[in-house]
Every structure is written in structure tokens, then in C-alpha cells.
Design an enzyme around this catalytic site. Structure first.
Site, PDB file in Angstrom:
ATOM      1  CG  HIS A 188      58.633  46.084  47.209  1.00 40.39           C
ATOM      2  ND1 HIS A 188      58.859  44.830  47.257  1.00 40.39           N
ATOM      3  CD2 HIS A 188      58.720  46.765  46.114  1.00 40.39           C
ATOM      4  CE1 HIS A 188      58.758  44.617  46.099  1.00 40.39           C
ATOM      5  NE2 HIS A 188      58.940  45.505  45.132  1.00 40.39           N
ATOM      6  NE  ARG A 295      47.174  38.188  43.200  1.00 38.37           N
ATOM      7  CZ  ARG A 295      47.366  38.406  44.589  1.00 38.37           C
ATOM      8  NH1 ARG A 295      48.857  37.937  44.759  1.00 38.37           N
ATOM      9  NH2 ARG A 295      46.480  38.633  45.306  1.00 38.37           N
ATOM     10  NE  ARG A 331      44.739  34.680  39.454  1.00 36.16           N
ATOM     11  CZ  ARG A 331      44.578  35.898  39.858  1.00 36.16           C
ATOM     12  NH1 ARG A 331      43.510  35.905  40.560  1.00 36.16           N
ATOM     13  NH2 ARG A 331      45.391  36.703  39.663  1.00 36.16           N
ATOM     14  CD  GLU A 429      37.754  35.228  39.702  1.00 40.56           C
ATOM     15  OE1 GLU A 429      38.535  36.169  39.748  1.00 40.56           O
ATOM     16  OE2 GLU A 429      38.038  34.363  38.592  1.00 40.56           O
ATOM     17  CG  ASN A 452      39.303  40.933  45.895  1.00 37.39           C
ATOM     18  OD1 ASN A 452      38.863  40.463  47.019  1.00 37.39           O
ATOM     19  ND2 ASN A 452      40.616  40.932  45.603  1.00 37.39           N
ATOM     20  CG  ASP A 453      36.990  40.262  39.763  1.00 37.88           C
ATOM     21  OD1 ASP A 453      36.890  41.386  39.661  1.00 37.88           O
ATOM     22  OD2 ASP A 453      38.032  39.581  39.161  1.00 37.88           O
ATOM     23  NE  ARG A 463      37.979  44.065  42.215  1.00 39.57           N
ATOM     24  CZ  ARG A 463      39.377  43.763  42.189  1.00 39.57           C
ATOM     25  NH1 ARG A 463      39.844  44.230  43.228  1.00 39.57           N
ATOM     26  NH2 ARG A 463      39.830  43.058  41.352  1.00 39.57           N
ATOM     27  CB  CYS A 500      41.826  32.902  47.066  1.00 41.88           C
ATOM     28  SG  CYS A 500      40.980  33.079  45.368  1.00 41.88           S
TER      29      CYS A 500
END
Length: 542
Positions: A188, A295, A331, A429, A452-453, A463, A500
């Protein structure tokens, strides 16, 4: 001068006096008690006090940072009503005959550890929320009350970490920057920094005992560096850079309401990635064209049973209604053995990133999948909803998904429940999906590349492993070639392709992505206007 390197969560530059926040650690001792009911009643009293404090924090946050940022305190109030959490505390008091403070502290640590061990960065950040509410309960049980942070002067806030309740008590006009030893890019503190457009560094290996309130600090969010007690030369350079950045921010605000069109007329959609309905305020605040990654895991985590169809339907419906006709790409469930959701009974795996996760769970346990699909198809009636399936590796998986969707459609039709079959796409991915993207493009409505993946699997690099940071290269030629292949294969079939993953927010690649033909970039909300500026000003190709 003392310089420390960290990870930047918002790029900016600031200079000012330091306020070092050191936690007064309350040592929770285990004490055997005789009367469990009296101890349980103490928890109820502390819960009521905590709820009242959180309501005050919510009211203050709404006035200062808006409803979207204030929503975390509503979430904290709901967490304090969570049956699993409360039952665990009460059960420990009664079965182990221990004091309430100890039961709350241990339960809080257990729940926080569960979230911290998850692979998803957004979910990892929820660990801090659990710690925050547990620490609040312990303070109220021990008679410490709440901490007052409202009188801080304009300062660079330096801390081990910051909880949402600590940040909201501060006067936002007086925060120049955040620098913390711990934290995550989805904490946050990081979210607040991005909302406020102030520099913030996490993971700074500094010793708080060696720093003093009143010292001067320069926080460079571009270089990920903080300098304490800078010399006169650095001070002068910093002042000049701060003035320059202020002018740039003013110009960015002028881009709100404008389109993402290159000088030669090429349009690209710039959407936002979010983790829950509560994040939609950030999407609107930053003028994103839609939601490119919603998500859905947040509905499944931090509970002891599967979310019902109705719970999911209400969340998805609210999201599409709030976006008022703009695209919302949801997703489907992306949970794996690394995310320790007990009621899934997934078990441990040596290599969870390549294990039983995401679409594999949905296809092996179709009843879980069907419940989510029913909720999604029902919610699609109320807005511009699209469904995105993660971790695809074959055409057979897509065929099986469509068979299950058809079964769900048949059930809804037979029950005379209103529904709509929305646009359906897949995430690219895995190298397998990229290589057969020509065949996959014939089967789906769109591609969204999860960089990312895809980077992790293409380079064979975990990663999450800090030892491999120097080898992890998201600009690797092989990865960029794969992205180009996916885009070309999508376009040959008349389908659109976007990104994304985190790479979509890399401003050094924005122009290249536009020229590669990508139709959409979905990024953190704070990056939307920055990418819009690059797109609108990029050079026209000869």
C-alpha cells in the site's frame, strides 16, 4: 554522504528532512490462563475498538485520497470479521489455554506467512494487511491504543516498512518520499506513492539505528538510490531536477481525455492491470481505456472454502458496471501449489512454477472452473467483459475449455438464467503457446502476452531468485522475437494481441512495441499517462 541502493516503485526525485519511523515492538508473551471465556471476551472488546479506529481511518482517507485508496480500511474491517481468522484465535485460546495477545499474534503470523509465500506479488502484499490488523488487535488488547502520525512536517519518510494505517494518518501534503527496508511493489505504500506521484524506494539495505530524524535526504526514484546528508553540489543538482520533473507532471495531466494515437495515426489501447474491484478507482484516476488484466484470485485467497457463484458474480458484475462500457478482461483462476490455498488440497511441489497451476487445475477439477464460468457468463450481460485463460500450452486445452463453456451455457439456458458468451482469449505465457500461436489464433478472439512468465520460461530463470538477477534479461532478443511472432500470427487471423506483463510498462520499449504491431498494453494504472505521452510523441517511421 551515505548512499544506499533500493528498488524504485515510483520514479521521481525529492529532497528534504528525514523522519525515521521505528516501531515500538511490543513483546507478546505466552501466558497460561484459567478462564478462556473471559479471554475470548477481551478479544471481542478489542475487535470493537479496532473496527471503530478503522472506520475513523476510512473517513479520513476518503477525504484525503478518495474512495479507491480508502477502500483498504473497509477491507481491514472485513478481515477482522473473517470467520477463519477469528475461529483460529478463539480455538487457540480455548484449546491451548493461552492469553488473547499471544493467540492473536500467532494467528496473525500464520496467516501473514501464508500470503507471503504466494507467488503473485499482489497477493504477497496482502501479508502486510494481516500483520496490520493483528498488530492493531494486540495494541488494543494491551492498552497501547493507536499511534499518532498526523503531525509530521514535510519529510522523507524512512521506515522498516509502513502499514496502510500508518500511511493514511500522515498529512499527504507533507510526504516528500517513502524509503523502506522492506515492502513490495504492490504494497500500500507503493500504491499510495504512485497515486500521489511521489518517489518511493523499497528493499533499501540501511540500518535505521544509524539514521536520525532531521537529517537531509535525496531520494532518486529514477536511479533507485537514496543519499543521506548530500553535499552542496548534489543538493543543487537535485533542486534543478525537481523543478524539471514538476513541469513534466503538469504536462502529463493535460493528456487526460486524449487518445493514444501516434503522429501518423496508429492507435494503441492502453489499459490497466488490477488485483480487485477496490483498485478500479486507480484505473479511473489515471484515465485508462479499460482493464487489461483483472486477477480473479483475490476471491479465492484468505478463506477456508471456495467462493460461491453468487459471490463471484457480484464482484465481476460490479467491475463491469463501474467501468461503464469500457473493456474489462478477467483472467480465470491462476492459483498453484505455491499459493498454499489449503482447501484446494494441492500438496507440495518441487517446482511449482511449472506444476499444477492455473488452467491445469481448472481442467482437472472442472466443477471449480464451471462455478467461475457461470459467474462470468452471467456478469457479461452487464458490461463489456472478456475472459482470458492463463498458462495455455496446446490447442487441446483450448478445445476442452470450449467444451466446458458449452456445458455451462447449456446449464444456464436450461435454468433460464440470463447470460452472454463474451470475447474469449488466452494468455501467451509459455514458449509452447508462442510457437504454435498461428494455430491458437484460429481458435480464440485475442492474445494477451504475459511477459513475466514468458521471460522466466524462455530464459530458464526463476524470476523470484535474487541470485539470478544479473542473468534475468526481459529485453532478450529471443523474447522480443517471440512477441513479434505472436503479434504477426494474431493479425494474420484478424485477431488482436496485447501485453499484460511488466514489460508492457517499460517506457524504453513502448515505441518498439507500437512498431511491432501490438494493439494493447496493459500496465499499472500510474503508467497509463506516461505511455500515452510516448505514443503521441513517437517519431513517424520513414
Amino acid at each position: 554522504m551515505q548512499c544506499f541502493q533500493g528498488k524504485s516503485v515510483y520514479k521521481g526525485i525529492a529532497m528534504g528532512p528525514v523522519v525515521v519511523l521505528k516501531k515500538n515492538d511490543y513483546q507478546v508473551k505466552r501466558t497460561r490462563i484459567e478462564d478462556a471465556e473471559t479471554e475470548a471476551a477481551r478479544v471481542d472488546v478489542a475487535l470493537k475498538a479496532s473496527q471503530e479506529q478503522l472506520q475513523k481511518l476510512y473517513d479520513k482517507a476518503v477525504k484525503e485520497v478518495g474512495e479507491a485508496s480508502a477502500a483498504i480500511f473497509e477491507v481491514h474491517q472485513m478481515m477482522l470479521e473473517d470467520e477463519d481468522y477469528l475461529e483460529a484465535i478463539q480455538n487457540m485460546i480455548r484449546t491451548e489455554q493461552v492469553n488473547a495477545e499471544y493467540a492473536v499474534a500467532v494467528t496473525g503470523d500464520n496467516f501473514a506467512e501464508m500470503f507471503a509465500s504466494m507467488d503473485d506479488d499482489y497477493m504477497k502484499a496482502r501479508s502486510a494487511d494481516i500483520k496490520d490488523i493483528s498488530e492493531r488487535l494486540v495494541r488494543n488488547l494491551s492498552g497501547q491504543g493507536d499511534v499518532d502520525l498526523s503531525s509530521i512536517e514535510p519529510s522523507v519518510i524512512v521506515a522498516d516498512d509502513l502499514s496502510p494505517s500508518e500511511t493514511v494518518q500522515m498529512d499527504k501534503d507533507k510526504i516528500l518520499a517513502f524509503v523502506t527496508v522492506h515492502g513490495s511493489t504492490n504494497s500500500h505504500t507503493a500504491i499510495l506513492a504512485r497515486m500521489m506521484n511521489i518517489p518511493a524506494l523499497i528493499g533499501v539495505k540501511m540500518d535505521l539505528e544509524e539514521l536520525q530524524t532531521g537529517m537531509t535526504a535525496v531520494v532518486d526514484g529514477f536511479g533507485g538510490k537514496v543519499t543521506f546528508e548530500p553535499d552542496e553540489e548534489l543538493k543543487a543538482q537535485t533542486e534543478a531536477r525537481m523543478q524539471e520533473e514538476e513541469e513534466k507532471l503538469k504536462l502529463l495531466q493535460e493528456l487526460k481525455g486524449k487518445e493514444n494515437i501516434t503522429p501518423d495515426g496508429r492507435k494503441i489501447n492502453i489499459y490497466a492491470n488490477i488485483g480487485s474491484v477496490g483498485d478500479i478507482g486507480y484505473v479511473m484516476e489515471n484515465d485508462a481505456g479499460g482493464i487489461g488484466l483483472f486477477r480473479s484470485e483475490f476471491l479465492y485467497l484468505g478463506r477456508n472454502d471456495f467462493p460461491t457463484e453468487e459471490e463471484q458474480f457480484q464482484a465481476y458484475k460490479q467491475a463491469v458496471q463501474m467501468m461503464a462500457g469500457k473493456k474489462v478482461i478477467i483472467r480465470t483462476l491462476d492459483i498453484g501449489a505455491d499459493k498454499q490455498v489449503d482447501y484446494f488440497n494441492l500438496g507440495n511441489e518441487d517446482n511449482p512454477a511449472m506444476g499444477y497451476r492455473a488452467i491445469r487445475i481448472c481442467l482437472k477439477q472442472p466443477e471449480i472452473f464451471k462455478t467461475q464460468l457461470r459467474a462470468l457468463l452471467r456478469a457479461a450481460v452487464y458490461g463489456n467483459l472478456s475472459i482470458m485463460y492463463p498458462m495455455i500450452t496446446s490447442t487441446e486445452e483450448v478445445k476442452r475449455i470450449y467444451e466446458i463453456v458449452a456445458e455451462v451455457e447449456g446449464e444456464l439456458k436450461a435454468q433460464e438464467i440470463q447470460y452472454k458468451i463474451p470475447e474469449q482469449g488466452i494468455m501467451i505465457e509459455t514458449p509452447a503457446a508462442a510457437i504454435i500461436s498461428d494455430r491458437l489464433a484460429e481458435m480464440v478472439d485475442f492474445f494477451s502476452i504475459g511477459t513475466n512468465d514468458l521471460t522466466q520460461y524462455t530464459l530458464a530463470i526463476d524470476r523470484q531468485n535474487e541470485k539470478l538477477d544479473e542473468f534475468y534479461n526481459p529485453h532478450h532478443e529471443a523474447l522480443l522475437r517471440m512477441i513479434q511472432m505472436v503479434v504477426d500470427n494474431a493479425h494474420k487471423c484478424g485477431k488482436w494481441a496485447g501485453i499484460c506483463g511488466e514489460l508492457g510498462a517499460d517506457p524504453t520499449l513502448t515505441e518498439q512495441f507500437v512498431r511491432m504491431g501490438l494493439d494493447e498494453l496493459s500496465v499499472a494504472p500510474s503508467m497509463v499517462l506516461k505511455l500515452r505521452k510516448i505514443v503521441r510523441e513517437m517519431k513517424v517511421e520513414e
